[in-house]
Design a protein around this motif. Sequence first.
Motif, PDB file in Angstrom:
ATOM      1  N   GLU A  86      -6.109  -8.740  17.129  1.00  0.00           N
ATOM      2  CA  GLU A  86      -5.784  -7.465  17.764  1.00  0.00           C
ATOM      3  C   GLU A  86      -6.062  -6.285  16.841  1.00  0.00           C
ATOM      4  O   GLU A  86      -6.477  -5.239  17.277  1.00  0.00           O
ATOM      5  N   SER A  87      -5.817  -6.450  15.539  1.00  0.00           N
ATOM      6  CA  SER A  87      -5.923  -5.341  14.599  1.00  0.00           C
ATOM      7  C   SER A  87      -7.340  -4.794  14.490  1.00  0.00           C
ATOM      8  O   SER A  87      -7.537  -3.692  14.019  1.00  0.00           O
ATOM      9  N   SER A  88      -8.335  -5.571  14.931  1.00  0.00           N
ATOM     10  CA  SER A  88      -9.721  -5.117  14.793  1.00  0.00           C
ATOM     11  C   SER A  88     -10.020  -3.898  15.662  1.00  0.00           C
ATOM     12  O   SER A  88     -11.026  -3.225  15.477  1.00  0.00           O
ATOM     13  N   SER A  89      -9.156  -3.573  16.626  1.00  0.00           N
ATOM     14  CA  SER A  89      -9.391  -2.405  17.468  1.00  0.00           C
ATOM     15  C   SER A  89      -8.682  -1.157  16.928  1.00  0.00           C
ATOM     16  O   SER A  89      -8.825  -0.070  17.472  1.00  0.00           O
ATOM     17  N   ASN A  90      -7.879  -1.310  15.861  1.00  0.00           N
ATOM     18  CA  ASN A  90      -7.197  -0.156  15.280  1.00  0.00           C
ATOM     19  C   ASN A  90      -8.212   0.760  14.599  1.00  0.00           C
ATOM     20  O   ASN A  90      -9.208   0.292  14.058  1.00  0.00           O
ATOM     21  N   PRO A  91      -7.948   2.080  14.586  1.00  0.00           N
ATOM     22  CA  PRO A  91      -8.853   2.986  13.877  1.00  0.00           C
ATOM     23  C   PRO A  91      -8.935   2.641  12.388  1.00  0.00           C
ATOM     24  O   PRO A  91      -7.928   2.300  11.763  1.00  0.00           O
ATOM     25  N   VAL A  92     -10.150   2.695  11.845  1.00  0.00           N
ATOM     26  CA  VAL A  92     -10.378   2.415  10.425  1.00  0.00           C
ATOM     27  C   VAL A  92     -10.893   3.696   9.779  1.00  0.00           C
ATOM     28  O   VAL A  92     -11.948   4.214  10.154  1.00  0.00           O
ATOM     29  N   PHE A  93     -10.128   4.228   8.810  1.00  0.00           N
ATOM     30  CA  PHE A  93     -10.456   5.490   8.155  1.00  0.00           C
ATOM     31  C   PHE A  93     -11.072   5.196   6.792  1.00  0.00           C
ATOM     32  O   PHE A  93     -10.502   4.472   5.983  1.00  0.00           O
ATOM     33  N   MET A  94     -12.257   5.731   6.531  1.00  0.00           N
ATOM     34  CA  MET A  94     -12.881   5.520   5.229  1.00  0.00           C
ATOM     35  C   MET A  94     -13.749   6.719   4.866  1.00  0.00           C
ATOM     36  O   MET A  94     -14.191   7.471   5.735  1.00  0.00           O
ATOM     37  N   ARG A  95     -13.965   6.879   3.570  1.00  0.00           N
ATOM     38  CA  ARG A  95     -14.805   7.975   3.097  1.00  0.00           C
ATOM     39  C   ARG A  95     -16.147   7.429   2.631  1.00  0.00           C
ATOM     40  O   ARG A  95     -16.202   6.418   1.943  1.00  0.00           O
ATOM     41  N   LYS A  96     -17.213   8.123   3.034  1.00  0.00           N
ATOM     42  CA  LYS A  96     -18.566   7.686   2.685  1.00  0.00           C
ATOM     43  C   LYS A  96     -19.389   8.949   2.472  1.00  0.00           C
ATOM     44  O   LYS A  96     -19.858   9.557   3.425  1.00  0.00           O
ATOM     45  N   ASP A  97     -19.532   9.392   1.229  1.00  0.00           N
ATOM     46  CA  ASP A  97     -20.159  10.680   0.931  1.00  0.00           C
ATOM     47  C   ASP A  97     -21.677  10.648   1.039  1.00  0.00           C
ATOM     48  O   ASP A  97     -22.302   9.589   1.017  1.00  0.00           O
ATOM     49  N   THR A  98     -22.252  11.845   1.132  1.00  0.00           N
ATOM     50  CA  THR A  98     -23.698  12.016   0.979  1.00  0.00           C
ATOM     51  C   THR A  98     -23.893  12.832  -0.301  1.00  0.00           C
ATOM     52  O   THR A  98     -22.917  13.255  -0.936  1.00  0.00           O
ATOM     53  N   LEU A  99     -25.135  13.088  -0.678  1.00  0.00           N
ATOM     54  CA  LEU A  99     -25.381  13.845  -1.916  1.00  0.00           C
ATOM     55  C   LEU A  99     -24.867  15.284  -1.814  1.00  0.00           C
ATOM     56  O   LEU A  99     -24.470  15.877  -2.811  1.00  0.00           O
ATOM     57  N   THR A 100     -24.838  15.853  -0.607  1.00  0.00           N
ATOM     58  CA  THR A 100     -24.455  17.257  -0.464  1.00  0.00           C
ATOM     59  C   THR A 100     -23.110  17.477   0.235  1.00  0.00           C
ATOM     60  O   THR A 100     -22.654  18.617   0.349  1.00  0.00           O
ATOM     61  N   SER A 101     -22.485  16.401   0.720  1.00  0.00           N
ATOM     62  CA  SER A 101     -21.216  16.587   1.436  1.00  0.00           C
ATOM     63  C   SER A 101     -20.259  15.409   1.222  1.00  0.00           C
ATOM     64  O   SER A 101     -20.672  14.298   0.905  1.00  0.00           O
ATOM     65  N   PHE A 102     -18.973  15.719   1.394  1.00  0.00           N
ATOM     66  CA  PHE A 102     -17.950  14.670   1.489  1.00  0.00           C
ATOM     67  C   PHE A 102     -17.940  14.266   2.961  1.00  0.00           C
ATOM     68  O   PHE A 102     -18.026  15.121   3.836  1.00  0.00           O
ATOM     69  N   GLN A 103     -17.815  12.977   3.222  1.00  0.00           N
ATOM     70  CA  GLN A 103     -17.869  12.542   4.619  1.00  0.00           C
ATOM     71  C   GLN A 103     -16.852  11.429   4.871  1.00  0.00           C
ATOM     72  O   GLN A 103     -16.691  10.538   4.053  1.00  0.00           O
ATOM     73  N   TRP A 104     -16.180  11.538   6.016  1.00  0.00           N
ATOM     74  CA  TRP A 104     -15.203  10.517   6.418  1.00  0.00           C
ATOM     75  C   TRP A 104     -15.624   9.956   7.761  1.00  0.00           C
ATOM     76  O   TRP A 104     -16.109  10.686   8.622  1.00  0.00           O
ATOM     77  N   ARG A 105     -15.421   8.661   7.932  1.00  0.00           N
ATOM     78  CA  ARG A 105     -15.719   8.005   9.203  1.00  0.00           C
ATOM     79  C   ARG A 105     -14.458   7.314   9.695  1.00  0.00           C
ATOM     80  O   ARG A 105     -13.812   6.602   8.918  1.00  0.00           O
ATOM     81  N   ILE A 106     -14.127   7.533  10.939  1.00  0.00           N
ATOM     82  CA  ILE A 106     -12.993   6.834  11.546  1.00  0.00           C
ATOM     83  C   ILE A 106     -13.543   6.024  12.699  1.00  0.00           C
ATOM     84  O   ILE A 106     -13.967   6.572  13.719  1.00  0.00           O
TER      85      ILE A 106
END
Length: 203
Positions: A86-106
């Motif tokens: 069941e937990s696989s459908s929960n939102p997953v918050f992580m940070r994944k930057d690029t060279l010019t920006s900070f980036q987060w993916r949920i």
Amino acid sequence: MAVPSWLERLRAARKTALVQDGKRKIHYLFEDGKEMAEEYDMQTSQLVSRKWREKNTLGGSGKWQVEVGEPTLPLLEVLESEFIKESSSNPVFMRKDTLTSFQWRIRNLPYPKDVYSVSVEKEQRCCVIRTTNKKYYKKFSIPDLDRYQLPLDAAALSFTHANNTLIITYQKPKEILAAEEQLQKELKKIKAANDGDGDCKTQ
């Protein structure tokens, strides 16, 4: 100006390097006993992961806390997750930057883009994600801005939504871009462990 203070801490830290799997892994040991481990893509100098560890109350090494990159699951949780689907459908918050920006993916956020709002709370030094359907709420800080003592700028923040993933982008300020460029020059001078010089303590 406060920018050099964090750079000076990085310069003063004991550093070891290891080149492995196309990545340059740098391990920092700070004067206060804190450890930081970073991985950079060898081709692009892109930061792939950053994690922190500090001594626990008994003086032993604590667990690694992931700041950038895929969250790591302890072996027990990995084994348990095989049985608890069941937990696989929960939102997953992580940070994944690029060279010019900070980036987060949920991941696992299926609602359309117009449901979300992302704002900057300058006094609390954080960003806030809200949804009009009250299904998701998240506050998060940008540790890099805190370390360089730079203000948050609402104009630098944007977001998009695709494939059930909310992607939040914060353009890096010029001070951080300049500091990162300086740091990259210094990291490239460190002789890596696989060149026959010492060994790296990163896990």
